[in-house]
Write an enzyme that holds these catalytic residues in place. Structure first.
Site, mmCIF file in Angstrom:
data_model
loop_
_atom_site.group_PDB
_atom_site.id
_atom_site.type_symbol
_atom_site.label_atom_id
_atom_site.label_comp_id
_atom_site.label_asym_id
_atom_site.label_seq_id
_atom_site.Cartn_x
_atom_site.Cartn_y
_atom_site.Cartn_z
ATOM 1 N N GLY A 15 0.830 -1.199 0.000
ATOM 2 C CA GLY A 15 0.000 0.000 0.000
ATOM 3 C C GLY A 15 0.863 1.248 0.000
ATOM 4 O O GLY A 15 2.068 1.202 -0.285
ATOM 5 N N GLY A 50 -9.341 11.134 0.797
ATOM 6 C CA GLY A 50 -8.194 11.937 0.414
ATOM 7 C C GLY A 50 -7.110 11.942 1.469
ATOM 8 O O GLY A 50 -7.028 11.050 2.301
ATOM 9 N N GLU A 115 -13.847 17.124 5.846
ATOM 10 C CA GLU A 115 -14.475 15.916 6.383
ATOM 11 C C GLU A 115 -14.690 16.093 7.878
ATOM 12 O O GLU A 115 -14.255 17.091 8.478
ATOM 13 C CB GLU A 115 -13.613 14.688 6.076
ATOM 14 C CG GLU A 115 -13.500 14.401 4.590
ATOM 15 C CD GLU A 115 -12.630 13.192 4.275
ATOM 16 O OE1 GLU A 115 -11.993 12.645 5.204
ATOM 17 O OE2 GLU A 115 -12.579 12.789 3.104
ATOM 18 N N HIS A 256 -16.588 3.043 10.205
ATOM 19 C CA HIS A 256 -16.982 4.164 9.349
ATOM 20 C C HIS A 256 -18.495 4.310 9.441
ATOM 21 O O HIS A 256 -19.227 3.330 9.326
ATOM 22 C CB HIS A 256 -16.563 3.921 7.906
ATOM 23 C CG HIS A 256 -16.547 5.164 7.090
ATOM 24 N ND1 HIS A 256 -17.706 5.806 6.694
ATOM 25 C CD2 HIS A 256 -15.522 5.916 6.591
ATOM 26 C CE1 HIS A 256 -17.389 6.882 6.004
ATOM 27 N NE2 HIS A 256 -16.078 6.976 5.924
ATOM 28 N N ARG A 303 -15.744 10.602 13.617
ATOM 29 C CA ARG A 303 -16.403 9.358 13.208
ATOM 30 C C ARG A 303 -16.970 8.548 14.364
ATOM 31 O O ARG A 303 -18.009 7.902 14.225
ATOM 32 C CB ARG A 303 -15.416 8.499 12.409
ATOM 33 C CG ARG A 303 -15.139 9.053 11.028
ATOM 34 C CD ARG A 303 -14.126 8.222 10.281
ATOM 35 N NE ARG A 303 -13.902 8.785 8.954
ATOM 36 C CZ ARG A 303 -13.017 8.306 8.090
ATOM 37 N NH1 ARG A 303 -12.261 7.279 8.421
ATOM 38 N NH2 ARG A 303 -12.872 8.866 6.907
#
Length: 551
Positions: A15, A50, A115, A256, A303
């Site tokens: 990743g 992002g 966000e 999430h 969150r």
């Protein structure tokens, strides 16, 4: 004689953390990246939102630091957060130099989104497929350098002092799936590489390295409903823990708030938080807004708060999902900024410009991991961890949105910097071969799948968004029993990838439950009905470490 090879740097995972680190390490020596599926099958490729970074004059490092500390529920390491935030912008610019294409406004400046938990617009993005663009750019940058990427291979076990040929042994050799005990060899704990399993040939190779880096990503597959790819089975945490590394804060698993509710799907599809940053509202079963009851920031609260609010609404009403409403935005705007989400929802006959989107929380991100210092070093010499597999202290009790890709970039580069000029070992030691003689082939694969399913369901039912000591103790009993069965299966079976993943997932599940039981308070992502208002005023990590060889 089994096959053995030597490299300078062994990177487990492909990743953002592994690729960016490898790009920088290539100037220092030969780099080998191992990935257990295709190179792009990483959590990074699935990241929509992002990368958070201070890139506008209206923003400041202090604001980003304050937002991160607030989201982390008092458990962030402030020094680590300062490193993350202040070093972040130059790595965004480096990504752009390497060819990453991010959204820009009409004047050619970066388009910065917002966000949950952020006080400013600071999210750099490539529409709603930022992770895929970052992965593409980094793969291109790694080509032609001193880097080999090997697909469909898995690390079986990290090589430590217990695997050296001159180590005292009780019973059969270590480096076998029978895992016999050994006496403790002298010297400091050190990692010398890994035993590596080839999924296509079933061969197990010794790979020796002067530095081994765990960049294996998260463990979303430990939960029944999750937003992660199939490869996210917590391998780095399991490998590190078995080798004697410390793991920390695994009780903080981020759910999430908004995954697409689609019962027929193989796994939930993530509806990016950026959509709420774009003005989407959460509505209850009665199609009325409800977030104002839970937090003054409403849809843009961190969150953990939004996920618990949705969970409370679902339990209060008995509904299977809540709604996300972005219908006040035009079709053209939504297609420009969220083409992937628009297309995916349309596949299930939801036109987000005209229809409400059904959403539920799903397991998303592991905030704890293998404990490191600010240079990615673990307590085992020669072993490093980075990204979601690591616990650097930047996330605390809850990760601030879009700080994850940033963490992989900043701390990946820091590991490379710490290895620059580091003395090479005079000579790599002789390593025992992996012994697999006399082990039967697996015949009853239904048992493997059953154990996968039971771990995931147990964790979802008892170790989810809201927990209690009763549920956690019940989960621990079941997970311990499953791990005994898995260990027996592992010891008498020829190694295959699914067995390795199951063994790792079972261990990570146990460590999550053990960490949750150790934290007798509600904080961040860890909400206990036994202690709903009890939050310690001091910063206290939950640290677990295995002592001695695994038996």
């Amino acid at each position: 004689m089994g096959r053995q090879e030597d490299v300078d740097f062994l990177v487990l995972g492909s990743g953002v953390s592994g690729l960016y680190l490898a790009y920088h390490l290539a100037a220092l020596g030969r780099v080998l990246i191992l990935t257990k599926a295709k190179v792009e099958d990483a959590n990074t490729s699935w990241a929509q939102g992002g990368i958070a970074s201070v890139l506008h004059s209206s923003d400041s490092f202090e604001k980003h630091i304050a937002d991160t500390l607030e989201a982390g529920a008092g458990l962030c390491d402030e020094e680590a957060v300062r490193v993350l935030v202040t070093e972040g912008p130059r790595h965004i610019r480096k990504l752009m130099e390497l060819g990453a294409r991010f959204e820009q406004d009409a004047a050619g400046a970066l388009h910065l989104g917002r966000e949950g938990g952020h006080s400013e617009n600071r999210i750099v993005h490539a529409a709603d497929l930022t992770g895929r663009e970052v992965e593409r750019a980094l793969l291109a940058a790694c080509r032609g350098r001193n880097i080999e990427i090997r697909e469909f291979v898995s690390a079986v076990e990290l090589i430590t002092r217990y695997h050296l040929k001159d180590s005292p042994v009780i019973g059969r050799n270590v480096g076998t799936s029978t895992g016999d005990a050994v006496a403790t060899p002298p010297g400091e704990p050190r990692c010398f590489g890994a035993y590596v399993y080839d999924r296509q040939t079933w061969d197990i190779t010794v790979v020796r390295a002067r530095a081994t880096i765990l960049a294996t990503g998260g463990a979303g597959q430990v939960y029944l409903h999750n937003t992660n790819p199939d490869v996210a089975t917590g391998d780095g945490v399991a490998l590190g823990f078995r080798a004697g590394a410390e793991v920390a804060n695994l009780e903080f698993y981020q759910f999430h708030p908004t995954a697409l509710y689609n019962p027929g799907a193989e796994r939930p599809f993530l509806i990016s938080e950026a959509l709420r940053g774009f003005g989407a509202r959460l509505l209850g079963a009665d199609t009325e807004p409800f977030m104002q009851k839970y937090d003054p920031r409403e849809e843009l609260a961190p969150r953990d708060i939004v996920a618990r609010a949705i969970d409370a609404e679902l339990k209060r009403t008995g509904a299977r999902h809540v709604w996300l409403d972005i219908r006040h935005r035009t079709r053209e705007e939504l297609l420009e900024h969220f083409p992937n989400i628009f297309a995916h929802c349309l596949d299930i006959s939801v036109d987000i410009s005209r229809d409400l989107i059904p959403v539920v929380p799903a397991a998303h991100y592991m905030c704890g991991g293998v404990r490191t210092d600010l240079w990615g070093r673990t307590c085992i010499a020669g072993l490093y961890a980075v990204g979601e597999a690591a616990c650097t202290g930047v996330h605390g009790g809850n990760r601030l949105a879009s700080n994850s890709l940033l963490e992989g970039l900043v701390f990946g580069a820091r590991i490379a910097e710490s290895l620059t000029g580091a003395p090479e070992p005079a000579q790599m030691p002789d390593i025992k071969e992996w012994q697999k003689e006399g082990l039967a082939n697996a015949e009853e694969w239904i048992l493997v799948q059953h154990d996968f399913d039971e771990i995931k369901k147990t964790m979802w039912d008892y170790v989810g968004i809201v927990r209690s000591e009763l549920r956690l103790n019940r989960a621990m009993r079941r997970i311990q029993l499953l791990n005994r069965e898995i260990d027996d299966f592992y010891r008498r079976t020829v190694i295959q990838n699914k067995i390795l993943e199951l063994r790792n997932l079972g261990l990570v599940a146990r460590l999550i439950v053990e960490s949750a039981l150790a934290r007798a308070e509600s904080r961040g992502l860890h909400f206990m009905t036994d202690f709903p208002e009890n939050r310690s005023p001091s910063r206290q990590d939950t640290v677990l470490r295995r002592v001695g060889p695994e038996i």
